[in-house]
Every structure is written in structure tokens, then in C-alpha cells.
Write a protein that holds these residues in place. Structure first.
Motif, PDB file in Angstrom:
ATOM      1  N   ALA A 111      52.375  34.538  39.084  1.00 15.99           N
ATOM      2  CA  ALA A 111      53.519  35.449  38.930  1.00 15.99           C
ATOM      3  C   ALA A 111      54.655  35.005  39.838  1.00 15.99           C
ATOM      4  N   GLU A 112      55.744  34.545  39.245  1.00 18.36           N
ATOM      5  CA  GLU A 112      56.862  33.998  40.027  1.00 18.36           C
ATOM      6  C   GLU A 112      57.532  35.077  40.883  1.00 18.36           C
ATOM      7  N   GLU A 113      57.570  36.299  40.406  1.00 19.51           N
ATOM      8  CA  GLU A 113      58.221  37.374  41.147  1.00 19.51           C
ATOM      9  C   GLU A 113      57.228  38.135  42.032  1.00 19.51           C
ATOM     10  N   GLY A 114      55.989  37.681  42.042  1.00 20.96           N
ATOM     11  CA  GLY A 114      54.979  38.373  42.827  1.00 20.96           C
ATOM     12  C   GLY A 114      55.112  38.095  44.319  1.00 20.96           C
ATOM     13  N   ARG A 115      54.398  38.877  45.115  1.00 19.20           N
ATOM     14  CA  ARG A 115      54.396  38.680  46.564  1.00 19.20           C
ATOM     15  C   ARG A 115      52.957  38.740  47.068  1.00 19.20           C
ATOM     16  N   ASP A 116      52.603  37.780  47.890  1.00 25.43           N
ATOM     17  CA  ASP A 116      51.247  37.721  48.430  1.00 25.43           C
ATOM     18  C   ASP A 116      51.009  38.866  49.419  1.00 25.43           C
ATOM     19  N   HIS A 117      49.814  39.412  49.379  1.00 27.27           N
ATOM     20  CA  HIS A 117      49.394  40.448  50.319  1.00 27.27           C
ATOM     21  C   HIS A 117      48.039  40.060  50.899  1.00 27.27           C
ATOM     22  N   ARG A 118      47.808  40.449  52.141  1.00 27.73           N
ATOM     23  CA  ARG A 118      46.525  40.189  52.785  1.00 27.73           C
ATOM     24  C   ARG A 118      45.704  41.475  52.821  1.00 27.73           C
ATOM     25  N   ILE A 119      44.419  41.337  52.557  1.00 28.54           N
ATOM     26  CA  ILE A 119      43.492  42.470  52.595  1.00 28.54           C
ATOM     27  C   ILE A 119      42.504  42.238  53.731  1.00 28.54           C
ATOM     28  N   VAL A 120      42.360  43.222  54.593  1.00 25.83           N
ATOM     29  CA  VAL A 120      41.378  43.152  55.670  1.00 25.83           C
ATOM     30  C   VAL A 120      40.488  44.385  55.578  1.00 25.83           C
ATOM     31  N   VAL A 121      39.188  44.171  55.410  1.00 29.41           N
ATOM     32  CA  VAL A 121      38.215  45.266  55.379  1.00 29.41           C
ATOM     33  C   VAL A 121      37.236  45.038  56.523  1.00 29.41           C
ATOM     34  N   ALA A 122      37.053  46.049  57.339  1.00 32.80           N
ATOM     35  CA  ALA A 122      36.199  45.892  58.513  1.00 32.80           C
ATOM     36  C   ALA A 122      35.189  47.031  58.597  1.00 32.80           C
ATOM     37  N   LEU A 123      34.051  46.734  59.165  1.00 31.65           N
ATOM     38  CA  LEU A 123      33.019  47.736  59.413  1.00 31.65           C
ATOM     39  C   LEU A 123      32.403  47.445  60.765  1.00 31.65           C
ATOM     40  N   HIS A 124      32.405  48.441  61.638  1.00 33.29           N
ATOM     41  CA  HIS A 124      31.811  48.256  62.965  1.00 33.29           C
ATOM     42  C   HIS A 124      31.335  49.596  63.493  1.00 33.29           C
ATOM     43  N   PRO A 125      30.410  49.593  64.445  1.00 32.74           N
ATOM     44  CA  PRO A 125      29.946  50.852  65.014  1.00 32.74           C
ATOM     45  C   PRO A 125      31.106  51.627  65.638  1.00 32.74           C
TER      46      PRO A 125
END
Length: 205
Positions: free
Chosen positions: A176-190
Motif C-alpha cells: 500500500a503506497e499510502e500506508g504507514r508502518d506501525h509497530r506492535i508490542v505485546v508483553a506479558l510479565h508477573p
């Protein structure tokens, strides 16, 4: 006053970490005050407090809120620029964590490196958006879950991974030329139980 802001400059970070200046920032986050008003609260001479305030002002951590006349003297009322501050890894650019150096989803240190990058990237985005006077589009989800067993935790991680991966595959549009990259961060910790913060001892400098 902002709720939270990021410190990216190394000298500003050093200034904020000084125990006296950190205490002054906390006092000024509660409301504007002059050097004379703060002197009584932190137990330091007004001249010494004024010196620290000028240092904080030079680094953009406090700002002028107003002035008032007191006898023959005009007092400057200062306020913190934010209620709280986060120091970006950019302040330690040469040694900041790099999660791309290794990848281990079960490593707490890799999770820490991801968290550091999150602070760095979002901090930089906030700085850029503020300069451009534009709103930054972000989303965050925070919650807690109690697992009955280690097996349940492992099953949860497996389902979470499958669900997020499916969403990425569904919506990812690399062409997608008009798209924009996004970063996903999923974390699990006590969960870390909150501990009372001990008072910061002040050492006159």
C-alpha cells in the motif's frame, strides 16, 4: 502542564536525576512556587534553590508561570513542564538497548530491550508531533490476569500469539503506497506489587 513528557537530552537527564532537583520538580508539579517558597520546603537557602531552578529551566524541565512583587523584590513563580518525566534511551545513545541484536521471546532482558525501544520511539514521536502541532495516533491496552497454573499461562501465550499473528496477516498491506508502518508490542510479565517510595534525602551542593 503535560501529564508526562520524555527527556531525550543527556544533560537534561543528568539534571533531573540530581536528588535536589528531582525534589524541586516534584514540588513544582504540585503547583507554581518561587525560590523563596521552595527553600522552606526543601530546607535549602533561597540562593541555592534559585541556582537549581535556573538549571532546570535551562533544560526545559521547569518554566516561568508568572511573577509577583514582594516588597522591593520581584519573585519569579516557576512550574514544572510536566507532572512526571521519563528518560529516553536516546539520552544514553551509545549504550541504549537494541532488541534487534538478539530475539528471545522468553527472555526478560529482551522484553526490557523492547520496552526501552518503546520509550525511545514513542518519545521521539511525541517530540515530533508536538513540534508539528499534530495529534499522534496511538493505542495501548493494559490489564492483569491471574493464571491458575503454569500450563494455563502457556496456553494463554499460545492463543495470544495465534490471535495477534492472524490479525497481522489480515491487515498487513506491505504494497500500500499510502500506508504507514506501525509497530506492535505485546508483553506479558508477573505483576509487580507497588512499594512505598522512600523519601529522597537532600544533599546540599
Amino acid at each position: 502542564m503535560l501529564d508526562v513528557t520524555v527527556i531525550e537530552d543527556a544533560d537534561a537527564a543528568a539534571a533531573s536525576l540530581d536528588p535536589v532537583r528531582a525534589r524541586l520538580l516534584a514540588e513544582l508539579a504540585a503547583g507554581p512556587a518561587s525560590a523563596a517558597m521552595l527553600a522552606g520546603k526543601v530546607g535549602l537557602p533561597r540562593q541555592k534553590v534559585n541556582y537549581h531552578l535556573k538549571t532546570l529551566e535551562r533544560h526545559g524541565l521547569v518554566e516561568l508561570a508568572g511573577e509577583r512583587r514582594k516588597g522591593n523584590v520581584t519573585e519569579r513563580l516557576m512550574r514544572a513542564t510536566a507532572a512526571s518525566y521519563v528518560i529516553s534511551p536516546v539520552a544514553l545513545a551509545a549504550v541504549q538497548p537494541d532488541p534487534d541484536r538478539f530475539r528471545d521471546q522468553l527472555s526478560a532482558r529482551w522484553l526490557l530491550a523492547l520496552g526501552a525501544r518503546l520509550v525511545r520511539d514513542v518519545g521521539s514521536l511525541i517530540t515530533g508531533a508536538t513540534k508539528a502541532r499534530k495529534r499522534l495516533a496511538t493505542y495501548a491496552l493494559d490489564g492483569e490476569v491471574r493464571f491458575a497454573s503454569a500450563a494455563d499461562r502457556a496456553a494463554f501465550v499460545q492463543e495470544l500469539t495465534a490471535g495477534v499473528s492472524a490479525l497481522v496477516r489480515k491487515y498487513d498491506a506491505p504494497d500500500a503506497e499510502e500506508g504507514r508502518d506501525h509497530r506492535i508490542v505485546v508483553a506479558l510479565h508477573p505483576t509487580v506489587k507497588d512499594q512505598p517510595t522512600p523519601p529522597t534525602p537532600l544533599v546540599e551542593k
